[in-house]
Design an enzyme around this catalytic site. Structure first.
Site, PDB file in Angstrom:
ATOM      1  N   HIS A  61      -7.315  -6.013  -0.310  1.00  0.00           N
ATOM      2  CA  HIS A  61      -6.152  -5.166  -0.106  1.00  0.00           C
ATOM      3  C   HIS A  61      -5.182  -5.787   0.908  1.00  0.00           C
ATOM      4  O   HIS A  61      -3.977  -5.806   0.681  1.00  0.00           O
ATOM      5  CB  HIS A  61      -6.602  -3.788   0.386  1.00  0.00           C
ATOM      6  CG  HIS A  61      -5.518  -2.774   0.458  1.00  0.00           C
ATOM      7  ND1 HIS A  61      -4.790  -2.366  -0.635  1.00  0.00           N
ATOM      8  CD2 HIS A  61      -5.022  -2.063   1.518  1.00  0.00           C
ATOM      9  CE1 HIS A  61      -3.893  -1.460  -0.279  1.00  0.00           C
ATOM     10  NE2 HIS A  61      -4.012  -1.263   1.021  1.00  0.00           N
TER      11      HIS A  61
ATOM     12  N   ASP B  23      -9.398  -5.548  -4.584  1.00  0.00           N
ATOM     13  CA  ASP B  23      -8.842  -4.530  -3.688  1.00  0.00           C
ATOM     14  C   ASP B  23      -9.759  -3.317  -3.701  1.00  0.00           C
ATOM     15  O   ASP B  23      -9.868  -2.622  -4.714  1.00  0.00           O
ATOM     16  CB  ASP B  23      -7.431  -4.150  -4.162  1.00  0.00           C
ATOM     17  CG  ASP B  23      -6.674  -3.291  -3.159  1.00  0.00           C
ATOM     18  OD1 ASP B  23      -7.306  -2.443  -2.511  1.00  0.00           O
ATOM     19  OD2 ASP B  23      -5.454  -3.466  -3.036  1.00  0.00           O
TER      20      ASP B  23
ATOM     21  N   SER C 186       0.826  -1.202   0.000  1.00  0.00           N
ATOM     22  CA  SER C 186       0.000   0.000   0.000  1.00  0.00           C
ATOM     23  C   SER C 186       0.870   1.265   0.000  1.00  0.00           C
ATOM     24  O   SER C 186       1.681   1.466  -0.903  1.00  0.00           O
ATOM     25  CB  SER C 186      -0.962  -0.038   1.190  1.00  0.00           C
ATOM     26  OG  SER C 186      -2.002   0.875   1.031  1.00  0.00           O
TER      27      SER C 186
END
Length: 323
Positions: A303, A274, A144
């Protein structure tokens, strides 16, 4: 069949311990197979500490494994800490790698500061850490926001410091919608993140993992309450000001030039479900921008797939590391 009565507290504790032991192996299949290697006496070392940056900020880090082994550096997402990599740290430690994870400035155990909460300084902090530990031929893995930190650092790293990079559910090339990035998310999405973080961070930091981060909001999803509270725990240890500032860093930083500069092999991993970093405007673009890119798309994964599906992610990481 005979039943043995519980005659004292010790017996009850024994039964509970046995149950917890079985549960641990049930929820961590990717680590269980590798676990025996850890018990080798004298073969590994573990430490933690702080590195002080040029502006006096202390960055907390964990450093496990032989100092002669190839280093793997893990970079966490917003608003988490090095602890988000527990499963991967254990798995690759058992595989004989030197594994390192740090708390980004303003996050976790690192200094809470109202300055430097942007990508240039994040990358400089990583450089300070790699210099302090004298890491060479390292593999940098970022999830991320950590993926943005990885690519920003790798594009600027000293020769010989980096061997490979991995971007997992990562924010590059750029998240926010603009004329140049029509597929991005509207700025109002990130304004909402800021309002929720400043207004009631405790509730927001429960709602995110309980919902879209791990896909627990999907019909039929098996919700793991411990995972939710661990996300909340990590987030609440950091600085609300740093978390607020970091939203701009992960959403508005343009990593396009960084991606183009990187000349080491890059593995781009992304779940096609995601809900935090949509795949079409991130991984599918990033994999084309790097010189030596490999894309792996995971059908139906969320995610936070490193936590929900380590039995899938860890072996793929290992194969890339050894290739």
């Amino acid at each position: 069949m005979t039943t043995q009565p519980y005659d004292d507290g010790a017996s009850r504790r024994d039964v509970l311990a046995a149950g917890l032991g079985l549960a641990a192996f049930a929820v961590a299949p990717s680590f269980a197979a590798a676990a025996p290697a850890i018990s080798s006496p004298g073969a590994k070392t573990m430490s933690s500490g702080f590195v002080t940056t040029k502006d006096g900020v202390q960055i907390y880090y964990k450093d496990w494994g032989p100092k002669t082994a190839q280093p793997v550096v893990f970079h966490h997402g917003w608003p988490l800490t090095a602890d988000d990599w527990d499963n991967q740290m254990m798995f690759f430690y058992a595989q004989g790698f030197r594994v390192i994870a740090h708390d980004r400035r303003g996050h976790g155990r690192s200094t809470q500061t109202d300055t430097g909460n942007e990508m240039d300084t994040y990358a400089a902090d990583v450089a300070a850490l790699t210099d302090h530990l004298d890491l060479k031929n390292a593999i940098h893995v970022g999830h991320s926001t950590g993926g943005g930190e990885v690519i920003h650092y790798v594009a600027r790293a000293k020769p010989g410091r980096v061997a490979k990079a991995v971007l997992i559910g990562a924010v590059p090339p750029i998240m926010v919608k603009s004329d140049k990035n029509p597929g991005g998310l509207p700025i109002e999405v990130f304004d909402g993140f800021r309002a929720a973080t400043a207004g009631n961070r405790a509730q927001f930091f429960y709602d995110v993992p309980a919902g879209p981060f791990y896909g627990f909001n999907r019909p039929g999803a098996k919700v793991d309450q411990g995972v939710i509270w661990n996300w909340w725990r990590q987030g609440m240890t950091g600085s609300v000001k740093a978390h607020y500032d970091c939203i701009k860093a992960f959403s508005e930083t343009d990593f396009t030039d960084d991606l183009k500069k990187v000349d080491v092999p890059v593995l781009v991993m992304h779940g096609d479900d995601d809900q935090i970093v949509p795949i079409a405007d991130s991984a599918l673009l990033s994999a084309k921008l790097v010189k030596k890119g490999e894309l792996k798309v995971y059908k139906g994964l969320p995610h936070g797939m490193c936590t929900t599906h380590p039995e899938i992610i860890n072996p793929d990481l290992l194969a890339f590391f050894k290739a």
